[in-house]
Write a protein that holds these residues in place. Structure first.
Motif, PDB file in Angstrom:
ATOM      1  N   ARG A   6       0.670  -8.357  -1.134  1.00  0.00           N
ATOM      2  CA  ARG A   6       1.830  -7.555  -0.761  1.00  0.00           C
ATOM      3  C   ARG A   6       1.703  -7.119   0.690  1.00  0.00           C
ATOM      4  O   ARG A   6       0.603  -6.943   1.208  1.00  0.00           O
ATOM      5  CB  ARG A   6       1.910  -6.294  -1.636  1.00  0.00           C
ATOM      6  N   LEU A   7       2.821  -6.903   1.337  1.00  0.00           N
ATOM      7  CA  LEU A   7       2.828  -6.461   2.723  1.00  0.00           C
ATOM      8  C   LEU A   7       3.261  -5.012   2.794  1.00  0.00           C
ATOM      9  O   LEU A   7       4.345  -4.656   2.365  1.00  0.00           O
ATOM     10  CB  LEU A   7       3.809  -7.318   3.550  1.00  0.00           C
ATOM     11  N   PHE A   8       2.404  -4.157   3.321  1.00  0.00           N
ATOM     12  CA  PHE A   8       2.765  -2.771   3.557  1.00  0.00           C
ATOM     13  C   PHE A   8       1.785  -2.199   4.557  1.00  0.00           C
ATOM     14  O   PHE A   8       0.756  -2.792   4.845  1.00  0.00           O
ATOM     15  CB  PHE A   8       2.771  -1.936   2.270  1.00  0.00           C
ATOM     16  N   SER A   9       2.110  -1.072   5.106  1.00  0.00           N
ATOM     17  CA  SER A   9       1.263  -0.490   6.151  1.00  0.00           C
ATOM     18  C   SER A   9      -0.007   0.082   5.546  1.00  0.00           C
ATOM     19  O   SER A   9       0.029   1.009   4.754  1.00  0.00           O
ATOM     20  CB  SER A   9       2.019   0.624   6.876  1.00  0.00           C
ATOM     21  N   VAL A  10      -1.131  -0.499   5.920  1.00  0.00           N
ATOM     22  CA  VAL A  10      -2.411  -0.055   5.358  1.00  0.00           C
ATOM     23  C   VAL A  10      -2.710   1.386   5.741  1.00  0.00           C
ATOM     24  O   VAL A  10      -3.368   2.109   5.015  1.00  0.00           O
ATOM     25  CB  VAL A  10      -3.535  -0.998   5.813  1.00  0.00           C
ATOM     26  N   GLY A  11      -2.216   1.821   6.859  1.00  0.00           N
ATOM     27  CA  GLY A  11      -2.520   3.174   7.303  1.00  0.00           C
ATOM     28  C   GLY A  11      -2.027   4.251   6.362  1.00  0.00           C
ATOM     29  O   GLY A  11      -2.524   5.377   6.377  1.00  0.00           O
ATOM     30  N   VAL A  12      -1.057   3.910   5.497  1.00  0.00           N
ATOM     31  CA  VAL A  12      -0.525   4.925   4.601  1.00  0.00           C
ATOM     32  C   VAL A  12      -0.652   4.507   3.139  1.00  0.00           C
ATOM     33  O   VAL A  12       0.005   5.047   2.270  1.00  0.00           O
ATOM     34  CB  VAL A  12       0.966   5.216   4.914  1.00  0.00           C
ATOM     35  N   VAL A  13      -1.525   3.520   2.861  1.00  0.00           N
ATOM     36  CA  VAL A  13      -1.620   3.043   1.493  1.00  0.00           C
ATOM     37  C   VAL A  13      -2.191   4.128   0.574  1.00  0.00           C
ATOM     38  O   VAL A  13      -3.141   4.806   0.899  1.00  0.00           O
ATOM     39  CB  VAL A  13      -2.491   1.767   1.407  1.00  0.00           C
ATOM     40  N   ALA A  14      -1.562   4.296  -0.559  1.00  0.00           N
ATOM     41  CA  ALA A  14      -2.088   5.160  -1.622  1.00  0.00           C
ATOM     42  C   ALA A  14      -1.737   4.489  -2.930  1.00  0.00           C
ATOM     43  O   ALA A  14      -0.581   4.433  -3.306  1.00  0.00           O
ATOM     44  CB  ALA A  14      -1.470   6.548  -1.555  1.00  0.00           C
ATOM     45  N   LEU A  15      -2.715   3.949  -3.620  1.00  0.00           N
ATOM     46  CA  LEU A  15      -2.463   3.152  -4.805  1.00  0.00           C
ATOM     47  C   LEU A  15      -2.964   3.858  -6.049  1.00  0.00           C
ATOM     48  O   LEU A  15      -3.954   4.569  -6.018  1.00  0.00           O
ATOM     49  CB  LEU A  15      -3.165   1.788  -4.682  1.00  0.00           C
ATOM     50  N   ALA A  16      -2.273   3.619  -7.153  1.00  0.00           N
ATOM     51  CA  ALA A  16      -2.646   4.285  -8.399  1.00  0.00           C
ATOM     52  C   ALA A  16      -3.800   3.567  -9.067  1.00  0.00           C
ATOM     53  O   ALA A  16      -3.847   2.363  -9.126  1.00  0.00           O
ATOM     54  CB  ALA A  16      -1.448   4.309  -9.345  1.00  0.00           C
ATOM     55  N   LEU A  17      -4.742   4.334  -9.569  1.00  0.00           N
ATOM     56  CA  LEU A  17      -5.878   3.793 -10.295  1.00  0.00           C
ATOM     57  C   LEU A  17      -6.201   4.730 -11.443  1.00  0.00           C
ATOM     58  O   LEU A  17      -5.891   5.905 -11.391  1.00  0.00           O
ATOM     59  CB  LEU A  17      -7.097   3.668  -9.379  1.00  0.00           C
ATOM     60  N   VAL A  18      -6.830   4.198 -12.503  1.00  0.00           N
ATOM     61  CA  VAL A  18      -7.185   5.039 -13.628  1.00  0.00           C
ATOM     62  C   VAL A  18      -8.110   6.178 -13.196  1.00  0.00           C
ATOM     63  O   VAL A  18      -9.027   5.989 -12.437  1.00  0.00           O
ATOM     64  CB  VAL A  18      -7.881   4.200 -14.724  1.00  0.00           C
ATOM     65  N   ALA A  19      -7.822   7.349 -13.727  1.00  0.00           N
ATOM     66  CA  ALA A  19      -8.792   8.443 -13.622  1.00  0.00           C
ATOM     67  C   ALA A  19      -9.745   8.254 -14.782  1.00  0.00           C
ATOM     68  O   ALA A  19      -9.420   8.522 -15.922  1.00  0.00           O
ATOM     69  CB  ALA A  19      -8.085   9.789 -13.717  1.00  0.00           C
ATOM     70  N   THR A  39      -3.640   8.733 -13.963  1.00  0.00           N
ATOM     71  CA  THR A  39      -3.781   7.963 -12.736  1.00  0.00           C
ATOM     72  C   THR A  39      -4.271   8.848 -11.609  1.00  0.00           C
ATOM     73  O   THR A  39      -4.169  10.063 -11.654  1.00  0.00           O
ATOM     74  CB  THR A  39      -2.442   7.336 -12.328  1.00  0.00           C
ATOM     75  N   GLN A  40      -4.805   8.217 -10.609  1.00  0.00           N
ATOM     76  CA  GLN A  40      -5.224   8.924  -9.429  1.00  0.00           C
ATOM     77  C   GLN A  40      -4.908   8.038  -8.229  1.00  0.00           C
ATOM     78  O   GLN A  40      -4.477   6.898  -8.401  1.00  0.00           O
ATOM     79  CB  GLN A  40      -6.711   9.263  -9.461  1.00  0.00           C
ATOM     80  N   THR A  41      -5.082   8.532  -7.039  1.00  0.00           N
ATOM     81  CA  THR A  41      -4.784   7.727  -5.865  1.00  0.00           C
ATOM     82  C   THR A  41      -6.064   7.267  -5.195  1.00  0.00           C
ATOM     83  O   THR A  41      -7.062   7.981  -5.175  1.00  0.00           O
ATOM     84  CB  THR A  41      -3.947   8.521  -4.847  1.00  0.00           C
ATOM     85  N   ALA A  42      -6.037   6.054  -4.691  1.00  0.00           N
ATOM     86  CA  ALA A  42      -7.124   5.518  -3.889  1.00  0.00           C
ATOM     87  C   ALA A  42      -6.603   5.402  -2.462  1.00  0.00           C
ATOM     88  O   ALA A  42      -5.604   4.735  -2.222  1.00  0.00           O
ATOM     89  CB  ALA A  42      -7.550   4.146  -4.411  1.00  0.00           C
ATOM     90  N   GLU A 109     -11.784   7.115  -2.674  1.00  0.00           N
ATOM     91  CA  GLU A 109     -11.490   6.633  -1.334  1.00  0.00           C
ATOM     92  C   GLU A 109     -12.127   5.268  -1.120  1.00  0.00           C
ATOM     93  O   GLU A 109     -13.179   4.977  -1.683  1.00  0.00           O
ATOM     94  CB  GLU A 109     -12.044   7.590  -0.275  1.00  0.00           C
ATOM     95  N   VAL A 110     -11.493   4.454  -0.296  1.00  0.00           N
ATOM     96  CA  VAL A 110     -12.136   3.245   0.210  1.00  0.00           C
ATOM     97  C   VAL A 110     -12.751   3.593   1.556  1.00  0.00           C
ATOM     98  O   VAL A 110     -12.076   4.156   2.426  1.00  0.00           O
ATOM     99  CB  VAL A 110     -11.132   2.093   0.372  1.00  0.00           C
ATOM    100  N   VAL A 111     -14.037   3.298   1.712  1.00  0.00           N
ATOM    101  CA  VAL A 111     -14.749   3.622   2.950  1.00  0.00           C
ATOM    102  C   VAL A 111     -15.464   2.387   3.467  1.00  0.00           C
ATOM    103  O   VAL A 111     -15.719   1.432   2.719  1.00  0.00           O
ATOM    104  CB  VAL A 111     -15.782   4.755   2.738  1.00  0.00           C
ATOM    105  N   GLY A 112     -15.804   2.401   4.740  1.00  0.00           N
ATOM    106  CA  GLY A 112     -16.669   1.362   5.258  1.00  0.00           C
ATOM    107  C   GLY A 112     -18.066   1.526   4.697  1.00  0.00           C
ATOM    108  O   GLY A 112     -18.604   2.636   4.679  1.00  0.00           O
ATOM    109  N   ASP A 113     -18.650   0.443   4.226  1.00  0.00           N
ATOM    110  CA  ASP A 113     -20.017   0.472   3.690  1.00  0.00           C
ATOM    111  C   ASP A 113     -20.963  -0.117   4.736  1.00  0.00           C
ATOM    112  O   ASP A 113     -21.579   0.623   5.509  1.00  0.00           O
ATOM    113  CB  ASP A 113     -20.063  -0.291   2.377  1.00  0.00           C
ATOM    114  N   LEU A 114     -21.041  -1.423   4.831  1.00  0.00           N
ATOM    115  CA  LEU A 114     -21.736  -2.029   5.960  1.00  0.00           C
ATOM    116  C   LEU A 114     -20.939  -1.833   7.250  1.00  0.00           C
ATOM    117  O   LEU A 114     -21.505  -1.735   8.334  1.00  0.00           O
ATOM    118  CB  LEU A 114     -21.930  -3.528   5.723  1.00  0.00           C
TER     119      LEU A 114
END
Length: 581
Positions: A6-19, A39-42, A109-114
């Motif tokens: 899907r195409l959308f602005s990554v800077g504002v992405v908030a996606l639903a995920l199971v809590a 649900t919760q947001t990632a 949250e999605v974070v940088g790992d390496l």
């Protein structure tokens, strides 16, 4: 697996995920009352720095024992795609470009790992740049480089390594047939995959043929784990992956036990999610559900610092004793997960749609739950989990709580239908197979039940020419949304000779096109609606599965285990915060 994004602005992405639940029992009674999935947001985090926040009360020392019922099917990061091994690998042994940060508090949250961040996007979402952090080292003290990340991804293209996620391979090749022009680094192939550049030791750049906005989420998959070329043992890498995480393999006796000890070269200041509180992890591959649960119920000796994984649930025979014991009841890790358990039909063999519909009508889900564990799920009738964004409830083949044998007989025209049923050879699945064979007889099904070794189950079923008609499989979203649930399981363009995730071997032109069309949408709300509609359409026109149960984790841990929680991305016990009290 082909998945144009899907195409959308990554800077504002908030996606639903199971809590994914809580760290202990929340008052479920012995009638099996269910916690509802929420649900919760990632979100993409701005700060990817280490060290990870300290866990309250945590201290260093001690040994954590993990009870499982069989060896890992794959521990090679590029082939690792089953929850117990993925949790072990990504929480303890190796790192990825990005990862999920969670602490059991409902925030994800999605974070940088390496990487220093979640990625730098340009060229309309076609180009993604990642810069590695300073101070990253393997277990021998050698530096982790961008070339190693590229090499890890390159080896995932190899026809010899058929398991594992396929997002990066397909996106980079611009096709689900990602082996058409490139077959990985073995046999003289390039060490860097197509459309990847590595200008220096710290930088890796992906230039996808098409825009892919979900790259930060896909980069958290094990495909991006670094592998130094000199340590690559190809198909034998399962036996000794080289550590980039807080623990390294000390001993690994296949089918028996694995021992992990600290990687002294892992730098917590580079890691935003992991800790190394225990001195050691011991993973036992020989425990049954009942054995592990009885040990944890008694809570003596090593069991005080032990836990079970997702594949070992509290069996029905032990559960009443657990909830009758106030101390043990507090030590249940429970909560809904993103997984749906379904009986997959092999459409190469079960070609009559009326047979597949009849199976759906005849399925006694309430009876199945009693065998499975009534506290470990609720009856399912859809492809998508209730935890998935856009989920819509429906029941096309309503046989009531215990199935409708008469309706099934009508669809079968009074004929008896033989089916070869493959089951994962575990205590729970042996009981499921026996129940299914017995309960389906009245409807007209004669099941020949055949066991498959647990550590080979998905490898065997992933062969296009497997000799089975129906089998039970659990699937959960790799990250939020229907796009990581429906295409991996049902896109016919993804079928290969081996290593398949489409275990129904469904290849429906209308559904294939709709998947591609939805994945190209920029409107997530519209995409959710169309995933839900496609869910129902597939179950109406094709009927590749018989949905059985929406999963709920119900496992135990010892009284001296601290920092445990139910991990949302994995639907399993999180290991990164564990400590011994």
């Amino acid at each position: 697996m082909r998945r144009p994004m899907r195409l959308f602005s990554v800077g504002v992405v908030a996606l639903a995920l199971v809590a994914a639940g809580c760290t202990e029992n929340t008052g479920q009674n012995d009638e099996g009352d269910q916690q509802e999935a929420s649900t919760q947001t990632a979100v993409l985090a701005e700060n990817s720095d280490g060290p990870a926040p300290e866990v309250k009360g945590a201290q260093k020392g001690g040994t954590v024992t993990i009870y499982t019922s069989a060896d890992f099917e794959h521990l090679d990061p590029q082939q690792n795609y089953v929850i117990p091994s993925t949790t072990t690998g990504t929480n303890l042994i190796y790192r990825t470009l990005t990862t999920f940060r969670e602490n059991g508090d409902g925030k994800l949250e999605v974070v940088g790992d390496l990487a220093t961040n979640t990625g730098e996007e340009s060229n309309g979402g076609k180009t993604w740049k990642y810069t590695l952090k300073d101070g990253l080292k393997y277990e021998d003290g050698s530096p982790i480089t961008a070339q190693d990340v590229a090499y890890g991804i390159a080896r995932s293209f190899s026809p010899d390594l058929t398991e594992g996620p396929k997002y990066f391979q397909s996106w980079l090749a611009g096709s689900s047939d990602y082996n058409a022009k490139y077959k990985g680094p073995y046999d003289g192939g390039a060490k860097i995959p197509p459309n990847v550049s590595v200008p220096d030791d710290k930088t890796i750049i992906f230039n996808f043929p098409s825009p892919h906005a979900d790259v930060p989420f896909a980069a958290a998959m094990v495909t991006t784990s670094p592998v130094p070329e000199k340590r690559d043992t190809k198909t034998q890498y399962d036996n000794r992956p080289f550590s980039s995480g807080p623990y390294k393999i000390e001993t690994y006796r296949r089918t028996q036990q694995m021992t992990l000890v600290r990687n002294e070269h892992w730098d917590p200041n580079t890691d935003p999610v992991r800790h190394d509180y225990p001195d050691k992890y011991v993973i036992e591959f020989t425990r049954t559900d009942a054995q592990a649960s009885e040990l944890l119920l008694a809570d003596q000796g090593a069991a005080q610092t032990a836990l079970t994984f997702q594949d070992l649930q509290i069996p029905a025979s032990v559960y009443p004793k657990v909830i009758a014991n106030p101390d043990a009841k507090k030590r249940i890790l429970t909560g809904p997960t993103q997984f749906v358990w379904a009986f997959n039909f092999n459409l190469h063999r079960v070609k009559d749609i009326n047979v597949r519909k009849a199976f759906n009508y005849a399925l006694d889900r309430e009876g199945l739950l009693k065998v499975w564990g009534s506290y470990s799920g609720i009856p399912a009738t859809t492809i998508l989990s209730p935890t998935t964004s856009g989920y819509q409830d429906y029941n096309l083949y309503d046989g009531g709580k215990n199935g409708d044998p008469e309706k099934a007989k009508e669809l079968l025209g009074g004929k008896r239908v033989p089916l070869v049923y493959a089951y994962r050879n575990t205590e729970r699945n042996q009981a499921v197979a026996a129940f299914l064979r017995s309960s389906m007889k009245e409807a007209g099904f004669d099941l020949n039940i055949q066991p498959v070794d647990e550590d080979q189950y998905y490898t065997v079923l992933g062969r296009k020419d497997n000799a089975f008609d129906v089998y039970l499989r659990g699937w959960g979203a790799d990250w939020p949304g229907g796009g990581t649930t429906i295409p991996p399981q049902f896109d016919g363009d993804q079928i290969t000779p081996t290593g398949n995730q489409n275990l129904s071997y469904m290849d429906d032109a209308k559904a294939n096109k709709e998947m591609d069309d939805i994945l190209a949408l920029s409107d997530l709300t519209e995409a959710d609606k169309r995933w839900a509609a496609l869910d129902k359409d597939i179950m109406t026109r094709v009927v590749p599965i018989a949905p059985a149960l929406y999963d709920k984790q119900t496992t135990m841990y010892g009284s001296r285990i601290g920092g445990i929680y139910l991990s949302a991305p994995y639907g399993n016990s999180g290991l990164n915060n564990l400590y011994v009290k």
